[in-house]
Motif scaffolding. Structure first.
Motif, PDB file in Angstrom:
ATOM      1  N   HIS A 140       5.513 -14.463  -2.754  1.00 52.03           N
ATOM      2  CA  HIS A 140       4.878 -15.491  -1.935  1.00 52.03           C
ATOM      3  C   HIS A 140       3.381 -15.410  -2.184  1.00 52.03           C
ATOM      4  N   GLU A 141       2.690 -16.537  -2.031  1.00 52.94           N
ATOM      5  CA  GLU A 141       1.256 -16.576  -2.306  1.00 52.94           C
ATOM      6  C   GLU A 141       0.485 -15.488  -1.576  1.00 52.94           C
ATOM      7  N   VAL A 142       0.889 -15.202  -0.342  1.00 52.17           N
ATOM      8  CA  VAL A 142       0.144 -14.241   0.463  1.00 52.17           C
ATOM      9  C   VAL A 142       0.163 -12.840  -0.136  1.00 52.17           C
ATOM     10  N   LYS A 143       1.188 -12.530  -0.933  1.00 51.60           N
ATOM     11  CA  LYS A 143       1.307 -11.182  -1.507  1.00 51.60           C
ATOM     12  C   LYS A 143       0.498 -11.012  -2.797  1.00 51.60           C
ATOM     13  N   ASN A 144      -0.044 -12.116  -3.321  1.00 51.12           N
ATOM     14  CA  ASN A 144      -1.057 -12.060  -4.373  1.00 51.12           C
ATOM     15  C   ASN A 144      -0.556 -11.457  -5.690  1.00 51.12           C
ATOM     16  N   HIS A 145       0.633 -11.852  -6.119  1.00 53.09           N
ATOM     17  CA  HIS A 145       1.140 -11.382  -7.412  1.00 53.09           C
ATOM     18  C   HIS A 145       0.271 -11.870  -8.578  1.00 53.09           C
ATOM     19  N   ALA A 146      -0.387 -13.011  -8.396  1.00 58.53           N
ATOM     20  CA  ALA A 146      -1.253 -13.524  -9.457  1.00 58.53           C
ATOM     21  C   ALA A 146      -2.378 -12.540  -9.766  1.00 58.53           C
ATOM     22  N   PHE A 147      -2.936 -11.927  -8.740  1.00 57.04           N
ATOM     23  CA  PHE A 147      -3.972 -10.910  -8.935  1.00 57.04           C
ATOM     24  C   PHE A 147      -3.390  -9.707  -9.666  1.00 57.04           C
ATOM     25  N   SER A 148      -2.177  -9.332  -9.305  1.00 51.24           N
ATOM     26  CA  SER A 148      -1.529  -8.191  -9.961  1.00 51.24           C
ATOM     27  C   SER A 148      -1.396  -8.429 -11.460  1.00 51.24           C
ATOM     28  N   LEU A 149      -1.056  -9.665 -11.852  1.00 47.06           N
ATOM     29  CA  LEU A 149      -0.930  -9.972 -13.276  1.00 47.06           C
ATOM     30  C   LEU A 149      -2.260  -9.789 -14.005  1.00 47.06           C
ATOM     31  N   GLU A 150      -3.359 -10.144 -13.340  1.00 46.22           N
ATOM     32  CA  GLU A 150      -4.677  -9.933 -13.939  1.00 46.22           C
ATOM     33  C   GLU A 150      -4.936  -8.451 -14.160  1.00 46.22           C
ATOM     34  N   VAL A 151      -4.563  -7.643 -13.166  1.00 45.56           N
ATOM     35  CA  VAL A 151      -4.750  -6.195 -13.278  1.00 45.56           C
ATOM     36  C   VAL A 151      -3.873  -5.630 -14.400  1.00 45.56           C
ATOM     37  N   ILE A 152      -2.622  -6.067 -14.452  1.00 39.20           N
ATOM     38  CA  ILE A 152      -1.700  -5.591 -15.491  1.00 39.20           C
ATOM     39  C   ILE A 152      -2.239  -5.917 -16.880  1.00 39.20           C
ATOM     40  N   GLU A 153      -2.742  -7.141 -17.027  1.00 41.35           N
ATOM     41  CA  GLU A 153      -3.251  -7.571 -18.327  1.00 41.35           C
ATOM     42  C   GLU A 153      -4.420  -6.695 -18.785  1.00 41.35           C
ATOM     43  N   GLU A 154      -5.308  -6.341 -17.853  1.00 42.59           N
ATOM     44  CA  GLU A 154      -6.441  -5.492 -18.212  1.00 42.59           C
ATOM     45  C   GLU A 154      -6.007  -4.038 -18.400  1.00 42.59           C
ATOM     46  N   LEU A 155      -5.061  -3.605 -17.581  1.00 42.27           N
ATOM     47  CA  LEU A 155      -4.572  -2.228 -17.678  1.00 42.27           C
ATOM     48  C   LEU A 155      -3.864  -2.002 -19.020  1.00 42.27           C
ATOM     49  N   ALA A 156      -3.239  -3.053 -19.533  1.00 42.36           N
ATOM     50  CA  ALA A 156      -2.535  -2.967 -20.819  1.00 42.36           C
ATOM     51  C   ALA A 156      -3.493  -2.711 -21.980  1.00 42.36           C
ATOM     52  N   LYS A 157      -4.782  -2.970 -21.779  1.00 38.84           N
ATOM     53  CA  LYS A 157      -5.787  -2.740 -22.811  1.00 38.84           C
ATOM     54  C   LYS A 157      -6.260  -1.284 -22.847  1.00 38.84           C
ATOM     55  N   THR A 158      -5.844  -0.505 -21.852  1.00 36.35           N
ATOM     56  CA  THR A 158      -6.228   0.900 -21.789  1.00 36.35           C
ATOM     57  C   THR A 158      -5.156   1.754 -22.468  1.00 36.35           C
ATOM     58  N   GLU A 159      -5.346   3.054 -22.455  1.00 42.51           N
ATOM     59  CA  GLU A 159      -4.388   3.967 -23.081  1.00 42.51           C
ATOM     60  C   GLU A 159      -3.299   4.434 -22.114  1.00 42.51           C
ATOM     61  N   LEU A 160      -3.326   3.940 -20.877  1.00 38.51           N
ATOM     62  CA  LEU A 160      -2.334   4.362 -19.892  1.00 38.51           C
ATOM     63  C   LEU A 160      -0.943   3.861 -20.281  1.00 38.51           C
ATOM     64  N   ASP A 161       0.025   4.760 -20.353  1.00 39.98           N
ATOM     65  CA  ASP A 161       1.416   4.405 -20.637  1.00 39.98           C
ATOM     66  C   ASP A 161       2.102   4.153 -19.301  1.00 39.98           C
ATOM     67  N   PHE A 162       2.150   2.905 -18.876  1.00 36.31           N
ATOM     68  CA  PHE A 162       2.595   2.589 -17.523  1.00 36.31           C
ATOM     69  C   PHE A 162       3.694   1.539 -17.504  1.00 36.31           C
ATOM     70  N   LEU A 163       4.383   1.480 -16.369  1.00 37.49           N
ATOM     71  CA  LEU A 163       5.353   0.429 -16.081  1.00 37.49           C
ATOM     72  C   LEU A 163       5.075  -0.075 -14.675  1.00 37.49           C
ATOM     73  N   TRP A 164       4.886  -1.381 -14.557  1.00 34.76           N
ATOM     74  CA  TRP A 164       4.587  -2.005 -13.258  1.00 34.76           C
ATOM     75  C   TRP A 164       5.874  -2.629 -12.731  1.00 34.76           C
ATOM     76  N   LEU A 165       6.320  -2.181 -11.559  1.00 35.06           N
ATOM     77  CA  LEU A 165       7.571  -2.663 -10.973  1.00 35.06           C
ATOM     78  C   LEU A 165       7.290  -3.680  -9.882  1.00 35.06           C
ATOM     79  N   PHE A 166       7.944  -4.820  -9.959  1.00 33.28           N
ATOM     80  CA  PHE A 166       7.913  -5.812  -8.887  1.00 33.28           C
ATOM     81  C   PHE A 166       9.242  -5.743  -8.135  1.00 33.28           C
ATOM     82  N   PHE A 167       9.192  -5.305  -6.881  1.00 35.28           N
ATOM     83  CA  PHE A 167      10.375  -5.298  -6.028  1.00 35.28           C
ATOM     84  C   PHE A 167      10.302  -6.500  -5.092  1.00 35.28           C
TER      85      PHE A 167
END
Length: 378
Positions: free
Chosen positions: A206-233
């Protein structure tokens, strides 16, 4: 309200959100005690909620949604239900205007006391006139947190100190001391992800939960060396849109959609970091569960300070300044790769002290129902 028996009927529109979790928690904690809990709803509850309500001696009544189906039939059926309730029954409405007004009028027609419970800090369709009407309708004012109180009842209610804040509590024993992370990671997320840094967002789409912002963070985090997995429940109306955005940005290797799960209390142990960049929250149950599990959580700075249970697990970050805030979230995530070191004993102590355990919150609720308290601040 008389001491015995204590009777309350909860108005709950849909099953599956924070309100039904609140009712379930109270019903399970008060099973086989001197409190009977009924539910009036527009939805079909889970078998677990049905069992919990039955254990209090209560019933679940389903009526048409007065907004989406039939106002006339909803009022007619609600009136028939309220008419046969004992006059000491409290109508516990988990909504403010507009639903509250409908059930308030039916409750007053049947000489039943009426409580409004503030659950949200989202200001949509809320203004001073509506807050005034909420205060006028409520024989008793309840709330999950200070932000929700101000949003639904106004600052005046906080200043008057006439609101009982009932914590969004949890059964803390479902979250403490579990050590199955290694085996569960592989089982839940796939063997290829068992060594990755797990970041989780548990929220409806839902808009209030701000998943769009999370996608921005994921996109930038993917440029780092962190080996991560982002889970959406979770599930919700924006789920397909977010999935499409993940594909368009070629982020499939960093994101996994988990749907709605019934084993979240166990899965918390597989998570390294929790995030909740919401635009609004009353008082997030996810934030409470995360802390009970000893997990660090990053929250948007619009969320109220009482969400932090003083365990050193919460950090508040801004979300409204575009790329600057995205970068701030990325840097904080990178700085929080080490697990927290908080003992189960300290977690339980803080939860009991602040009445966020099922037992302590239920005891507070009973004191309210008995008429022994008219105000409580988290």
């Amino acid at each position: 309200m008389p001491d015995k028996p204590l009777r309350v009927i909860h108005i709950m529109s849909e099953f599956g959100g924070g309100i039904s979790s609140f009712i379930l928690d109270k019903a399970e904690a008060l099973a086989n005690q001197d409190v009977q809990i009924d539910i009036l709803t527009f939805d079909t509850p889970s078998a677990r909620l049905e069992q919990a309500i039955a254990a209090t001696g209560g019933q679940i009544y389903k009526v048409p949604n007065p907004v989406k189906e039939s106002l006339m039939q909803s009022v007619k059926q609600t009136n028939a239900i309220f008419k046969q309730l004992p006059k000491n029954t409290l109508v516990h409405c988990n909504y403010g205007m507009d639903l509250a007004l409908i059930f308030y009028l039916v409750a007053k027609k049947n000489r039943l006391k009426f409580a409004i419970h503030a659950h949200t800090a989202e200001p949509d369709n809320t203004n001073n006139a509506r807050r005034y009407i909420n205060r006028w309708m409520a024989d008793y004012k309840l709330s999950c947190g200070l932000g929700a109180t101000e949003n639904i009842f106004g600052r005046q209610a906080l200043e008057n100190n006439d609101v009982v804040h009932i914590p969004n509590s949890i059964n803390i024993h479902n979250f403490l001391g579990q050590n199955k992370a290694a085996s569960l990671k592989s089982e839940a997320y796939g063997q290829e992800n068992q060594h990755k840094f797990i970041i989780s967002q548990i929220a409806r789409f839902h808009e209030v939960k701000n998943h769009a912002f999370s996608l921005e963070v994921i996109e930038e985090l993917a440029k780092t060396e962190l080996d991560f997995l982002w889970l959406f429940f979770g599930q919700g109306k924006l789920e397909d849109e977010i999935k499409q955005a993940v594909a368009e940005r070629k982020l499939e290797g960093y994101v996994k959609f988990m749907g709605r799960r019934n084993d979240i209390s166990e899965l918390y142990q597989t998570m390294d970091l929790m995030v909740l960049p919401s635009h609004f929250e009353g008082l997030s149950t996810v934030a409470i569960e995360s802390q009970a599990s000893g997990k660090k959580i990053l929250l948007s700075d619009i969320q109220t300070c009482e969400t932090d249970l003083d365990l050193g697990l919460v950090e508040f970050l801004p979300i409204d300044n575009g790329a600057q805030d995205v970068e701030a979230w990325v840097q904080v995530i990178l700085a929080n790769q080490q697990p927290a070191d908080v003992s189960s004993e300290l977690i339980q102590e803080k939860f009991e002290q602040k009445k966020f355990t099922s037992a302590t919150s239920a005891a507070l609720y009973v004191e309210f129902l008995k008429g022994n308290i008219s105000s409580y601040r988290i």
